[in-house]
Design a protein around this motif. Structure first.
Motif, PDB file in Angstrom:
ATOM      1  N   LEU A  85      72.770   9.923  57.165  1.00 24.54           N
ATOM      2  CA  LEU A  85      71.349  10.127  57.382  1.00 24.54           C
ATOM      3  C   LEU A  85      70.717  10.212  56.005  1.00 24.54           C
ATOM      4  CD1 LEU A  85      69.219  10.689  59.598  1.00 24.54           C
ATOM      5  CD2 LEU A  85      69.681  13.109  59.266  1.00 24.54           C
ATOM      6  N   HIS A  86      69.563   9.594  55.823  1.00 22.73           N
ATOM      7  CA  HIS A  86      68.917   9.564  54.519  1.00 22.73           C
ATOM      8  C   HIS A  86      67.718  10.499  54.501  1.00 22.73           C
ATOM      9  CE1 HIS A  86      71.430   6.094  53.771  1.00 22.73           C
ATOM     10  NE2 HIS A  86      70.890   5.470  54.806  1.00 22.73           N
ATOM     11  N   ASP A 108      75.219  18.143  56.642  1.00 21.76           N
ATOM     12  CA  ASP A 108      76.487  17.412  56.768  1.00 21.76           C
ATOM     13  C   ASP A 108      76.255  15.913  56.947  1.00 21.76           C
ATOM     14  OD1 ASP A 108      77.932  19.737  56.484  1.00 21.76           O
ATOM     15  OD2 ASP A 108      78.092  20.084  58.643  1.00 21.76           O
ATOM     16  N   GLU A 109      75.250  15.540  57.746  1.00 24.82           N
ATOM     17  CA  GLU A 109      74.958  14.124  57.965  1.00 24.82           C
ATOM     18  C   GLU A 109      74.405  13.470  56.698  1.00 24.82           C
ATOM     19  OE1 GLU A 109      73.055  13.210  61.961  1.00 24.82           O
ATOM     20  OE2 GLU A 109      72.886  15.408  61.837  1.00 24.82           O
ATOM     21  N   VAL A 110      73.565  14.190  55.961  1.00 32.12           N
ATOM     22  CA  VAL A 110      72.977  13.656  54.733  1.00 32.12           C
ATOM     23  C   VAL A 110      74.050  13.483  53.656  1.00 32.12           C
ATOM     24  CG1 VAL A 110      71.335  14.104  52.872  1.00 32.12           C
ATOM     25  CG2 VAL A 110      70.673  14.572  55.240  1.00 32.12           C
ATOM     26  N   LEU A 111      74.964  14.453  53.554  1.00 35.31           N
ATOM     27  CA  LEU A 111      76.007  14.383  52.534  1.00 35.31           C
ATOM     28  C   LEU A 111      77.106  13.379  52.877  1.00 35.31           C
ATOM     29  CD1 LEU A 111      76.370  18.130  51.515  1.00 35.31           C
ATOM     30  CD2 LEU A 111      75.221  16.282  50.264  1.00 35.31           C
ATOM     31  N   LEU A 144      68.571   9.346  48.768  1.00 33.13           N
ATOM     32  CA  LEU A 144      67.187   9.778  48.638  1.00 33.13           C
ATOM     33  C   LEU A 144      66.357   8.527  48.361  1.00 33.13           C
ATOM     34  CD1 LEU A 144      64.971  11.929  48.292  1.00 33.13           C
ATOM     35  CD2 LEU A 144      65.614  12.055  45.883  1.00 33.13           C
ATOM     36  N   TYR A 145      65.531   8.138  49.330  1.00 28.45           N
ATOM     37  CA  TYR A 145      64.642   6.987  49.170  1.00 28.45           C
ATOM     38  C   TYR A 145      63.329   7.500  48.602  1.00 28.45           C
ATOM     39  CZ  TYR A 145      67.741   3.846  51.651  1.00 28.45           C
ATOM     40  OH  TYR A 145      68.819   3.067  52.000  1.00 28.45           O
ATOM     41  N   ARG A 148      61.172  13.648  54.632  1.00 23.16           N
ATOM     42  CA  ARG A 148      61.491  13.320  56.024  1.00 23.16           C
ATOM     43  C   ARG A 148      62.900  12.750  56.085  1.00 23.16           C
ATOM     44  NH1 ARG A 148      57.418  15.727  56.389  1.00 23.16           N
ATOM     45  NH2 ARG A 148      55.452  15.138  57.331  1.00 23.16           N
ATOM     46  N   TYR A 149      63.517  12.862  57.246  1.00 24.93           N
ATOM     47  CA  TYR A 149      64.781  12.163  57.469  1.00 24.93           C
ATOM     48  C   TYR A 149      64.465  10.682  57.651  1.00 24.93           C
ATOM     49  CZ  TYR A 149      67.044  16.665  58.410  1.00 24.93           C
ATOM     50  OH  TYR A 149      67.548  17.925  58.308  1.00 24.93           O
ATOM     51  N   LEU A 150      65.403   9.828  57.251  1.00 23.77           N
ATOM     52  CA  LEU A 150      65.259   8.386  57.410  1.00 23.77           C
ATOM     53  C   LEU A 150      66.548   7.864  58.030  1.00 23.77           C
ATOM     54  CD1 LEU A 150      63.553   5.809  56.800  1.00 23.77           C
ATOM     55  CD2 LEU A 150      64.763   5.693  54.613  1.00 23.77           C
TER      56      LEU A 150
END
Length: 132
Positions: free
Chosen positions: A3-4, A40-43, A48-49, A99-101
């Motif tokens: 997840l970004h 956990d999903e981001v890592l 990072l956009y 925001r999540y992307l």
């Protein structure tokens, strides 16, 4: 699946300006007030956009997310990998914070030849016209 995170860049207009900010050699850390709940999903391979003047132009791989302090004074630090990966320009409206992307909504990476050949404004105009 990764997840970004997407965040507006404030205080610089181009990727070159961002690079000039970080010539100090210090770790690249993005400071924000809110800590992501889905760490956990981001890592798990997230990036990072960055949005410059209404266009997503680049990304950096997220290395760590840390909460500093506690209570009302707590803040979040997102450490990113220094190399910048240019992406196909994608329009994005202004928003506050981050925001999540989702991966399927993220713009594709540009190859080195694609990112070197066209000026950013021209690439944006071509994408808006559907020609690129």
């Amino acid at each position: 699946m990764a997840l970004h995170i997407i965040k507006l860049v404030v205080g610089c207009d181009t990727i070159d300006d961002l690079l000039a900010w970080h010539k100090t050699g210090e770790p690249w850390v993005m400071h924000t007030r809110m800590t992501p709940k889905r760490i956990d999903e981001v890592l798990d391979g997230g990036s990072l956009y960055r949005v410059f003047k209404g266009q997503v132009l680049c990304r950096q791989k997220i290395l760590a997310i840390d909460t500093i302090g506690s209570g009302a004074a707590s803040r979040c630090e997102v450490t990113v990998d220094p190399p910048i990966i240019r992406v196909a320009p994608q329009p994005r409206r202004a928003f506050q914070g981050w925001r999540y992307l989702k991966p399927e909504d993220a713009p594709p990476d540009l190859t080195e030849t694609e990112s070197a050949d066209l000026p950013t404004d021209l690439a944006r105009q071509l994408r808006e016209l559907g020609a690129w």
